[in-house]
Design an enzyme around this catalytic site. Structure first.
Site: not given
Ligand code: GDP
Length: 425
Positions: A13, A41
């Site tokens: 995440d 993701h």
């Molecule tokens: P992954 O499994 O590594 O792709 O991560 P996830 O998508 O599950 O979790 C990352 C969360 O952070 C999601 O809700 C994204 O939309 C959000 N996100 C990613 N980059 C940023 C950022 O720079 N700022 C904010 N506020 N949210 C982000």
């Protein structure tokens, strides 16, 4: 050209979806090499917000060929449903192929996952109950079913027959559950096999040909380094290796072709499921960070479970970067910390008065306490800043302090969930 890996340096995440989506703009191929639909993701783009569980993050680009490699755990139903969902939301049908050597998650994998979590009750591992652990166990027991086998009825019958005998002993005597039959498993497979057929290819051949043609290939890992079964927080890892090194195996490409390894880390920590988490916050402090985190709070993209949150952990991250072999770091969610007067980062661990900055084995990790360094917060909304020089000094100081301690170059800073909210250094 060569292969770029995008992987997590922590517990998952970290925001890999957004970084992959960004880098995929220039990729000819995007490949998933391990795991199944047990994590998600999150991608936010012009079509809306998507939580991709199984599909590679390149599915939004017309120019990209998406691949699920032999290392992936394939849930037939979820794969077809996710594709259908894209169609319903007006995303052009992506080009996507699945390795003929990828194995399928069968209904009994999910059933065993559920039954075992229930049996273990309060000492359970916090499984997402998608059948992943039973799936990979069967793979290494050599009783898994490869995708190419689902079209050979006789072979399938024979292989399943022996497996089901074993499964039924456990179902009956350990779980006190109804037995299953070969017929019902074949019926399940029959329901999907014709729909899945057009996507099946020898993806290893495809990728190696692409390499000869100098194509850009992106391999994307699921979860993060600390969930690796060998190097992570055993017995709380995931069941397949999320390391870039395994990308070679799970995608089917030569290891020396993976030239760039971008490890994604969040500006604070978050963790789903059980296991030691040294910098974990509780109470009001945790609640506020959880609500402000990510694009809509820190809740699991697959399960909706609240994620455990904590301060940035330099010890865990540096270790994660080492085992990933990262040569670039992407720091996400920096914008989230803009509400804090003071921000802590964990620089060392301490056990019984002894301090260390190496990441220990799980039983020592469970006893480790964080040693914090406190930094001034910038108290500003930075979510629209896309140039490093325009960041407040205190935000720059936060980034540079982390960079120095983790000893790896931060090349990307994400300041919001959208594609354009990105600073490239
Ligand atoms: P992954 O499994 O590594 O792709 O991560 P996830 O998508 O599950 O979790 C990352 C969360 O952070 C999601 O809700 C994204 O939309 C959000 N996100 C990613 N980059 C940023 C950022 O720079 N700022 C904010 N506020 N949210 C982000």
């Amino acid at each position: 050209m060569s292969v770029t890996a995008i992987v997590g340096s922590n517990w998952g995440d970290e925001g890999k979806g957004k970084i992959t989506d960004y880098i995929a703009q220039n990729s000819d191929y995007v490949v998933r090499f391990q795991g199944g639909n047990n994590a998600g993701h999150t991608i936010i783009n012009k079509y809306g917000k998507f939580a991709l569980h199984l599909l590679p993050s390149g599915v939004f680009y017309k120019h990209t060929i998406n691949i699920l490699g032999p290392g992936v755990a394939l849930n037939l139903e979820v794969f077809l449903r996710e594709l259908e969902n894209l169609k319903e939301r007006n995303v052009a049908t992506p080009t996507i192929y699945i390795s003929d050597r990828a194995q399928v998650i069968l209904p009994y994998h999910i059933l065993f996952d559920e039954l075992e979590e229930k049996r273990l009750s309060d000492v359970s591992f916090g499984s997402t109950k998608k059948g992943i652990a039973p799936f990979y166990s069967d793979k290494y027991l050599k009783i898994g079913i490869q995708l190419n086998e689902i079209f050979n009825e006789k072979r399938l019958q024979e292989r399943l027959k022996n497996t089901i005998v074993q499964k039924n002993v456990l179902l009956k005597h350990l779980y006190n559950h109804n037995e299953i039959t070969t017929e019902e498993i074949i019926k399940y497979i029959d329901k999907y096999k014709n729909q899945i057929k057009p996507y099946i290819q020898d993806t290893t051949l495809m990728l190696n040909t692409a390499l000869k043609e100098n194509k850009n290939i992106l391999i994307e890992g699921q979860l993060g380094a600390l969930r690796d079964p060998d190097h992570g927080i055993y017995p709380f890892p995931t069941s397949s290796s999320p390391l870039a090194g395994f990308g070679s195996v799970g995608a089917g490409i030569p290891p020396y072709e993976i030239k760039k390894i971008v490890a994604v880390t969040k500006a604070y920590s978050s963790c789903v499921g059980a296991g030691p988490f040294v910098t974990e916050l509780f109470g009001e402090e945790a609640h506020e960070l959880r609500e402000r985190g990510g694009d809509a709070g820190e809740y699991g993209a697959t399960t909706g479970r609240p994620r455990r949150v904590g301060w940035f952990d330099c010890v865990a991250t540096k270790y994660g970067l080492t085992i990933q072999g990262a040569n670039e770091v992407a720091l996400t969610n920096l914008d989230v910390l803009g509400y804090l007067d003071k921000i802590k980062i964990c620089v060392k661990y301490e056990t019984k008065g002894e301090q260390y900055n190496t990441f220990p084995v799980t039983q020592l990790l469970e006893k480790s306490k964080p040693v914090y360094h406190e930094l001034e917060g910038w108290k500003e909304d930075i979510s629209q800043i896309i140039e490093y020089s325009k960041l407040p000094d205190r935000a720059k100081n936060y980034v540079k302090t982390i960079e120095e301690i983790i000893e790896a170059p931060i090349k990307w800073i994400s300041v919001g969930p959208k594609r354009k909210q990105m600073i490239i250094l």
